[in-house]
Enzyme design. Structure first.
Site, short mmCIF file in Angstrom:
data_model
loop_
_atom_site.label_atom_id
_atom_site.label_comp_id
_atom_site.label_asym_id
_atom_site.label_seq_id
_atom_site.Cartn_x
_atom_site.Cartn_y
_atom_site.Cartn_z
N HIS A 294 -23.30 17.46 -28.90
CA HIS A 294 -22.83 17.97 -30.19
C HIS A 294 -23.17 17.00 -31.32
O HIS A 294 -23.64 17.41 -32.38
CB HIS A 294 -21.31 18.19 -30.13
CG HIS A 294 -20.70 18.41 -31.47
ND1 HIS A 294 -20.89 19.56 -32.20
CD2 HIS A 294 -19.91 17.61 -32.25
CE1 HIS A 294 -20.25 19.46 -33.36
NE2 HIS A 294 -19.66 18.29 -33.42
N HIS A 299 -25.09 16.99 -35.48
CA HIS A 299 -24.92 16.18 -36.70
C HIS A 299 -26.13 15.33 -37.05
O HIS A 299 -26.43 15.13 -38.23
CB HIS A 299 -23.70 15.26 -36.54
CG HIS A 299 -22.39 15.98 -36.58
ND1 HIS A 299 -21.85 16.48 -37.74
CD2 HIS A 299 -21.50 16.28 -35.60
CE1 HIS A 299 -20.69 17.06 -37.48
NE2 HIS A 299 -20.45 16.96 -36.18
N GLU A 339 -19.36 21.30 -40.24
CA GLU A 339 -19.31 21.81 -38.86
C GLU A 339 -19.82 23.25 -38.74
O GLU A 339 -20.52 23.58 -37.80
CB GLU A 339 -17.87 21.73 -38.31
CG GLU A 339 -17.36 20.32 -38.10
CD GLU A 339 -18.02 19.58 -36.93
OE1 GLU A 339 -18.83 20.21 -36.20
OE2 GLU A 339 -17.76 18.38 -36.77
N SER A 358 -25.10 23.24 -32.26
CA SER A 358 -25.00 22.64 -30.93
C SER A 358 -24.27 23.56 -29.95
O SER A 358 -23.88 23.13 -28.87
CB SER A 358 -24.26 21.29 -31.02
OG SER A 358 -22.95 21.50 -31.51
FE LIG Z 1 -18.64 17.56 -35.16
#
Ligand SMILES: [Fe+2]
Length: 446
Positions: A294, A299, A339, A358
């Site tokens: 993730h 990110h 997010e 993700s």
């Molecule tokens: Fe995150």
């Protein structure tokens, strides 16, 4: 990594140019009865009430010139009895402490030309790091304690080998200091490599069609410079080095979920907390918590883009010393942008949110007709959307017309957060500077 949203829940995951002479000097953060504390030592704040008349403000400001003292902040508003007195209150913050002769001279001169002069006290705010290395004292307690695997529905709950592996990787994060030369490299096991080999190529197929252009651009760079490959798990150190050389961001390994305040405060220093462990191999497409996949797939690439990384930086700066009630508001803003944010690109909705990029489930769902799509308005998100699902796909997503629109609405919201001071990030010294005298005191939320 995502900040913790609420204890017990599992999250998936007036700034202006400031001259060198207006830097704040803070005493170093020190342990004070095991609590953190700092106080700016070189600022004075006062309120001067001046009768509205031609040239009076210039005359007042001339006093600072006369004694060679820099103003760091000025604000005015009509005084309480304006209708009767025609006077304005001027809130002045400037360099120097009360013991300085120049400060005393200024106070004396201003007193002679004003109706009232009040020397202000020192507001207390929640402690925050004031330089990069202060972050070494944070992140020592994660939500969930130990390995973070306490819940029976966690895929690794009954796997002692997995739990021991998690502890090994968590311990590396606990021991890491930002003064270390590099983030320790992990030799990933065959099980862990298998998870990566299952997920990365499959996720990658979605990116060309569903991710913003900036994301696709940096994924290519990550493959070239950061070890992104179908048969290799990338190392945080390589990504951190690449980020430092491009946008000035860096990665700090963390053992698990941090408090919202700690997580956001680090963003102000362009530090992104990332876990280094990998989800359980039995369910490679599912994780109940942020893991390396993730962090680095979701990110990593957006932190390598100056524009998108700026959104995280703004939220980080806004969190420094902010009142507790604004943390969940910033949390909602982060959730629905960093997010789960979407942005229009050539008439199409594209994803830039890490929780989407993700996640197989989220990628399928958010490009279907299932969810609702709302225009991104930071005030609306912060005030009306602080409750959101953290273990299912999102029922709605916020879409901005462009990155610039997202930046503007977030900037406006961050500027609206009431705070007793303004704060600036000094990229060169990796410190934050404040424009008035404050005390930072450790609180439960810090
Ligand atoms: Fe995150």
């Amino acid at each position: 990594m995502s900040p913790a949203i609420k204890a017990g829940k599992r999250p998936f995951c007036m700034v202006s140019e400031m001259s060198q002479s207006t830097q704040a000097h803070t005493t170093p953060s020190v342990a004070l009865n095991s609590k953190k504390y700092f106080e700016t030592t070189d600022k004075t704040s006062l309120i001067v009430t001046l009768k509205d008349s031609q040239g009076i403000l210039n005359k007042a400001l001339g006093v600072f010139d006369k004694y060679g003292v820099c103003l760091t902040h000025i604000q005015s508003k009509p005084s309480k009895f304006y209708k009767k007195t025609k006077a304005y209150d001027f809130y002045l913050d400037f360099e120097g402490c009360y013991e300085d002769e120049s400060v005393r001279n200024i106070i004396s001169d201003l007193s002679k030309m004003s109706k009232h002069l009040t020397l202000c006290g020192t507001p207390q705010v929640p402690w925050f790091p004031t330089n990069l290395y202060d972050l070494d004292s944070t992140g020592k307690e994660i939500l969930g304690e130990g390995t973070g695997i306490q819940e029976a529905d966690h895929p690794g709950f009954r796997d002692e080998v997995y739990k021991s592996r998690r502890k090994y990787i968590s311990d590396i994060a606990y021991k890491y200091s930002l003064r270390d030369e590099e983030i320790p490299r992990i030799e990933y096991t065959d099980d862990e490599l298998g998870v990566w080999q299952h997920c990365y190529p499959k996720l990658k197929k979605h990116f060309q069609k569903n991710a913003v252009k900036e994301y696709n651009d940096t994924i290519k760079q990550f493959e070239e410079h950061c070890g992104f490959a179908e048969d290799n798990v990338p190392q945080l150190e390589d990504i951190s080095q690449y980020l430092q050389n491009t946008t000035g961001w860096r990665i700090r390994p963390v053992a698990g979920l941090l408090s919202q305040r700690e997580f956001f405060n680090a963003l102000a220093f362009k530090v992104f907390h990332s876990t280094q462990y990998i989800r359980h191999h039995s369910v490679p497409e599912y994780t109940p918590e942020p893991d390396l996949l993730h962090e680095v797939i979701g990110h990593g690439p957006m932190l390598a883009n100056e524009d998108y990384a700026e959104l995280s930086h703004m939220i980080g700066l806004a969190s420094l010393g902010c009142p507790d009630k604004y943390l969940p508001r910033l949390g909602a803003l982060y959730w629905f942008t960093i997010e789960f944010g979407l942005c229009m690109e050539a008439g199409q909705r594209k994803a830039y949110g890490a929780g989407i990029l993700s996640s197989f489930g989220e990628l399928d769902w958010c490009f279907s007709d299932g969810p609702k799509f709302l225009n991104l308005d930071a005030e609306d998100v912060a005030e009306n959307h602080r409750d959101y699902p953290i273990s299912t796909v999102q029922p709605y997503y916020f879409v901005s017309d462009s990155w610039a629109d997202a930046r503007e609405t977030i900037r406006q919201y961050c500027d609206s957060i009431p705070r007793a001071f303004n704060v600036f990030y000094n990229e060169e010294s990796k410190t934050v500077e404040v424009d008035r005298k404050i005390k930072g005191i450790y609180t439960e939320s810090t």
